[in-house]
Design a protein around this motif. Sequence first.
Motif, PDB file in Angstrom:
ATOM      1  N   VAL A 268       0.844  -1.200   0.000  1.00 31.84           N
ATOM      2  CA  VAL A 268       0.000   0.000   0.000  1.00 31.84           C
ATOM      3  C   VAL A 268       0.883   1.255   0.000  1.00 31.84           C
ATOM      4  O   VAL A 268       1.779   1.388   0.838  1.00 31.84           O
ATOM      5  CB  VAL A 268      -0.936   0.018   1.215  1.00 31.84           C
ATOM      6  CG1 VAL A 268      -1.925   1.171   1.097  1.00 31.84           C
ATOM      7  CG2 VAL A 268      -1.677  -1.308   1.342  1.00 31.84           C
ATOM      8  N   VAL A 269       0.612   2.174  -0.917  1.00 33.08           N
ATOM      9  CA  VAL A 269       1.378   3.415  -1.014  1.00 33.08           C
ATOM     10  C   VAL A 269       0.534   4.661  -0.760  1.00 33.08           C
ATOM     11  O   VAL A 269       0.959   5.559  -0.036  1.00 33.08           O
ATOM     12  CB  VAL A 269       2.070   3.524  -2.387  1.00 33.08           C
ATOM     13  CG1 VAL A 269       2.812   4.843  -2.526  1.00 33.08           C
ATOM     14  CG2 VAL A 269       3.037   2.359  -2.584  1.00 33.08           C
ATOM     15  N   PRO A 270      -0.683   4.787  -1.340  1.00 37.36           N
ATOM     16  CA  PRO A 270      -1.447   6.032  -1.163  1.00 37.36           C
ATOM     17  C   PRO A 270      -1.704   6.350   0.306  1.00 37.36           C
ATOM     18  O   PRO A 270      -2.111   5.490   1.087  1.00 37.36           O
ATOM     19  CB  PRO A 270      -2.764   5.736  -1.899  1.00 37.36           C
ATOM     20  CG  PRO A 270      -2.416   4.677  -2.890  1.00 37.36           C
ATOM     21  CD  PRO A 270      -1.398   3.824  -2.211  1.00 37.36           C
ATOM     22  N   SER A 271      -1.458   7.595   0.672  1.00 35.41           N
ATOM     23  CA  SER A 271      -1.678   8.012   2.053  1.00 35.41           C
ATOM     24  C   SER A 271      -3.155   8.247   2.329  1.00 35.41           C
ATOM     25  O   SER A 271      -3.960   8.454   1.416  1.00 35.41           O
ATOM     26  CB  SER A 271      -0.872   9.277   2.347  1.00 35.41           C
ATOM     27  OG  SER A 271       0.503   8.985   2.351  1.00 35.41           O
ATOM     28  N   VAL A 272      -3.488   8.222   3.595  1.00 35.08           N
ATOM     29  CA  VAL A 272      -4.869   8.381   4.052  1.00 35.08           C
ATOM     30  C   VAL A 272      -5.296   9.835   3.895  1.00 35.08           C
ATOM     31  O   VAL A 272      -4.534  10.763   4.177  1.00 35.08           O
ATOM     32  CB  VAL A 272      -4.966   7.960   5.525  1.00 35.08           C
ATOM     33  CG1 VAL A 272      -6.348   8.261   6.095  1.00 35.08           C
ATOM     34  CG2 VAL A 272      -4.618   6.486   5.683  1.00 35.08           C
ATOM     35  N   VAL A 273      -6.545  10.045   3.437  1.00 33.57           N
ATOM     36  CA  VAL A 273      -7.160  11.369   3.485  1.00 33.57           C
ATOM     37  C   VAL A 273      -8.474  11.260   4.254  1.00 33.57           C
ATOM     38  O   VAL A 273      -9.076  10.188   4.327  1.00 33.57           O
ATOM     39  CB  VAL A 273      -7.385  11.971   2.082  1.00 33.57           C
ATOM     40  CG1 VAL A 273      -6.071  12.289   1.410  1.00 33.57           C
ATOM     41  CG2 VAL A 273      -8.200  11.045   1.207  1.00 33.57           C
ATOM     42  N   VAL A 274      -8.904  12.373   4.837  1.00 38.05           N
ATOM     43  CA  VAL A 274     -10.078  12.345   5.706  1.00 38.05           C
ATOM     44  C   VAL A 274     -11.002  13.511   5.396  1.00 38.05           C
ATOM     45  O   VAL A 274     -10.592  14.534   4.851  1.00 38.05           O
ATOM     46  CB  VAL A 274      -9.666  12.397   7.199  1.00 38.05           C
ATOM     47  CG1 VAL A 274      -8.823  11.191   7.578  1.00 38.05           C
ATOM     48  CG2 VAL A 274      -8.901  13.687   7.515  1.00 38.05           C
ATOM     49  N   GLY A 275     -12.286  13.369   5.772  1.00 35.86           N
ATOM     50  CA  GLY A 275     -13.264  14.426   5.627  1.00 35.86           C
ATOM     51  C   GLY A 275     -14.667  13.909   5.822  1.00 35.86           C
ATOM     52  O   GLY A 275     -14.942  12.737   5.571  1.00 35.86           O
ATOM     53  N   GLU A 276     -15.560  14.771   6.323  1.00 35.88           N
ATOM     54  CA  GLU A 276     -16.970  14.433   6.532  1.00 35.88           C
ATOM     55  C   GLU A 276     -17.131  13.239   7.479  1.00 35.88           C
ATOM     56  O   GLU A 276     -18.072  12.453   7.339  1.00 35.88           O
ATOM     57  CB  GLU A 276     -17.670  14.124   5.199  1.00 35.88           C
ATOM     58  CG  GLU A 276     -17.723  15.294   4.239  1.00 35.88           C
ATOM     59  CD  GLU A 276     -18.507  14.965   2.978  1.00 35.88           C
ATOM     60  OE1 GLU A 276     -19.653  14.475   3.084  1.00 35.88           O
ATOM     61  OE2 GLU A 276     -17.974  15.199   1.884  1.00 35.88           O
ATOM     62  N   GLY A 277     -16.208  13.063   8.431  1.00 39.45           N
ATOM     63  CA  GLY A 277     -16.281  11.926   9.334  1.00 39.45           C
ATOM     64  C   GLY A 277     -15.922  10.621   8.675  1.00 39.45           C
ATOM     65  O   GLY A 277     -16.231   9.544   9.199  1.00 39.45           O
ATOM     66  N   LEU A 278     -15.244  10.681   7.521  1.00 40.24           N
ATOM     67  CA  LEU A 278     -14.867   9.492   6.769  1.00 40.24           C
ATOM     68  C   LEU A 278     -13.353   9.445   6.569  1.00 40.24           C
ATOM     69  O   LEU A 278     -12.682  10.482   6.510  1.00 40.24           O
ATOM     70  CB  LEU A 278     -15.553   9.476   5.408  1.00 40.24           C
ATOM     71  CG  LEU A 278     -17.079   9.410   5.409  1.00 40.24           C
ATOM     72  CD1 LEU A 278     -17.630   9.570   3.997  1.00 40.24           C
ATOM     73  CD2 LEU A 278     -17.574   8.110   6.028  1.00 40.24           C
ATOM     74  N   ILE A 279     -12.835   8.228   6.442  1.00 41.46           N
ATOM     75  CA  ILE A 279     -11.421   7.971   6.195  1.00 41.46           C
ATOM     76  C   ILE A 279     -11.320   7.263   4.851  1.00 41.46           C
ATOM     77  O   ILE A 279     -11.898   6.194   4.666  1.00 41.46           O
ATOM     78  CB  ILE A 279     -10.834   7.104   7.320  1.00 41.46           C
ATOM     79  CG1 ILE A 279     -10.966   7.815   8.670  1.00 41.46           C
ATOM     80  CG2 ILE A 279      -9.377   6.756   7.030  1.00 41.46           C
ATOM     81  CD1 ILE A 279     -10.804   6.875   9.858  1.00 41.46           C
TER      82      ILE A 279
END
Length: 427
Positions: A268-279
């Motif tokens: 896994v390479v893509p980093s985590v992004v977050v928003g609207e209470g979602l990951i």
Amino acid sequence: MNQTAVFLLCWLTAFSTVGPQTSVAENWPGFRGPGRQGISNEKNLPTQWSATANIVWKTPIDGIGWSSPVVFGDRTFVTTATDEGASFRLLCLDRKTGTVLWDRQVLRQKPGHKQALNSYATSTPVTDGKNVYVVAYDGSIAAVSMEGETVWINSDFEYFSEHGLGVSPILYKELVIVAFDPSSSGADSKLGWQKPWDKAVILALDKNTGKVRWEGKRGLSQIAHVSPQILSVNGKDQLVSSAGNVIQGFDPATGERIWTVSSPGEGVVPSVVVGEGLIFTASGFGDSAIRVVRTGGKGDVTKTHIAWESADDVPKIPSMLYVRPYLYLVTEASVAKCLKAATGEVLWRQRLGDRFSASPVWADGKIYFLSDKGTTTVIQEGAEFKVLAKNKLSSATGNEKCKASPAISQRNIFIRSEKHLYCIGSE
């Protein structure tokens, strides 16, 4: 405004300085910027450029490295590896002129196994304006002052990966945090890579001394190169980190694991992004999927907290981009998409051409997709696909190979190619 948005706004404010009137002179202190989301508050950025137009400066960078540039104040930093990968170096350039202010060997490393697409200096530095924190190919973590003096080096974790090293560090309060998701260097090379194991460590060091403050354990997981993210859940900070086979939340003060979600895949390479209470995550190679998790869980929440998932057009290298209410992505094979972040509904799907390794960035209503051949496709954000420009850095001598993600700071875009660092803008 939800709690996640409040936290990210505070983070952006902490790393920004307010200029005249409404313009924002913003630092880009680490991988994917001040909020680790690929988002910039900068205005009046260039939309069009070429190898000769709107280039403020172009500086040769010796060696090979795919780390992204970071910018703090009037200084730009980038790592590289020379001497066939043995000399791990940090460079500081004047942001306004591109002049190399200093070029320091941080440490010697022993070049070894890695994938051809990787380099011996792929991890992007992070800075707090006092020191610059770097991670070398062998897993050594170091702090270097803004004047180029090595403050400390921690080589406690002996790192090996089938892919080489690609993860970037983050800063949280007084901690430097690195997620080490390695594989075995022993007789069974598939252990940790294609077979889950329990040797992954999330390491938190005191940023002032380099001493270990805590070690977080995943349990069974597989190889990854994912930079963690911080978000606020019910008023408390959480560190969110994904790897092969898992997505997890930790207490960033202690390293205690709070929750986990099964997410089959490896590398896994893509980093985590977050928003609207979602990951928002991608699960890597193998059983690939975009997997979106709701915040607020405890324990194993695989059956209860997956909001949606999709096996279509899963990015394996570029990170995704969340700009409310949309989720944007580009795959290595050039498929760009816009989805409704809350549901995964596809709003548009287009091919951009070329191949992609760099993660997209957003600024002032525009999204910038940088291809491996150095062509940046600029589109208007939104539910309709609209190309504003295609900008090539290629010259008479050929394409400028690009794999590092762009940085944005103080009305300029910084692009690192195989041989140069560019500052793009009108001033």
